[in-house]
Design a protein around this motif. Structure first.
Motif, short mmCIF file in Angstrom:
data_model
loop_
_atom_site.label_atom_id
_atom_site.label_comp_id
_atom_site.label_asym_id
_atom_site.label_seq_id
_atom_site.Cartn_x
_atom_site.Cartn_y
_atom_site.Cartn_z
N TYR A 138 0.81 -1.21 0.00
CA TYR A 138 0.00 0.00 0.00
C TYR A 138 0.85 1.26 0.00
O TYR A 138 1.90 1.32 0.63
CB TYR A 138 -0.88 0.05 1.27
CG TYR A 138 -2.01 -0.93 1.25
CD1 TYR A 138 -3.22 -0.62 0.65
CD2 TYR A 138 -1.86 -2.18 1.83
CE1 TYR A 138 -4.26 -1.53 0.63
CE2 TYR A 138 -2.90 -3.10 1.82
CZ TYR A 138 -4.10 -2.76 1.23
OH TYR A 138 -5.12 -3.67 1.20
N SER A 139 0.34 2.26 -0.69
CA SER A 139 0.84 3.62 -0.56
C SER A 139 -0.40 4.50 -0.44
O SER A 139 -1.53 4.02 -0.55
CB SER A 139 1.65 4.04 -1.79
OG SER A 139 0.81 4.44 -2.86
N GLU A 175 -2.76 0.44 -4.17
CA GLU A 175 -2.25 -0.83 -3.70
C GLU A 175 -1.80 -1.67 -4.90
O GLU A 175 -2.42 -1.64 -5.95
CB GLU A 175 -3.35 -1.59 -2.96
CG GLU A 175 -2.93 -2.95 -2.49
CD GLU A 175 -4.06 -3.96 -2.46
OE1 GLU A 175 -3.76 -5.13 -2.19
OE2 GLU A 175 -5.21 -3.60 -2.74
N THR A 211 2.48 4.07 -7.23
CA THR A 211 2.77 3.19 -6.09
C THR A 211 4.04 2.38 -6.36
O THR A 211 4.87 2.20 -5.46
CB THR A 211 1.57 2.28 -5.80
OG1 THR A 211 0.42 3.11 -5.55
CG2 THR A 211 1.81 1.39 -4.60
#
Length: 117
Positions: free
Chosen positions: A30-31, A35, A77
């Motif tokens: 995750y960021s 994801e 991400t």
């Protein structure tokens, strides 16, 4: 689709990747932008894999489900992952399309380099 079926699809795709010589580096990374379902590597590539689990005959194909907006979030991400975990390998964005029939996993189609940003 239930979250449980999605997780089973991701497990199936991770097993498929390992069987095909990939080492799983991260799952559900995750960021704040999104994801990535699976991050894996082999001797040539670091792959950022989006997994789509669909019931056979679904209205939207797995490829259509990864919109340009979703692709951009994956790309951002992935950049964040690479800043935190530098790699000399060539990055690639893949799609694992898992099919289920009446709720049971049936098969997987794998699309290397499924989309480019």
């Amino acid at each position: 689709m239930s979250k449980m079926k999605g997780q089973l699809g991701e497990d199936y795709a991770a097993d498929w990747l390992e069987f095909h010589g990939f080492c799983i580096l991260a799952r559900n990374y995750y960021s704040r932008y999104g994801e990535i379902d699976i991050i894996a590597e082999n001797s040539q590539y670091i792959v950022f894999v989006e997994v789509k689990t669909r019931e056979q005959g679904a209205m939207v194909s797995p490829l259509e489900a990864v919109t340009k907006g979703k692709q951009k979030k994956l790309w951002i991400t992935a950049q964040q992952y690479l800043v935190a975990h530098p790699s000399k390998l060539q990055p690639r964005f893949d799609l694992a399309a898992v099919t289920s029939v009446r709720g049971k996993l049936y098969g997987l189609e794998y699309y290397p380099n499924a989309f480019g940003i």
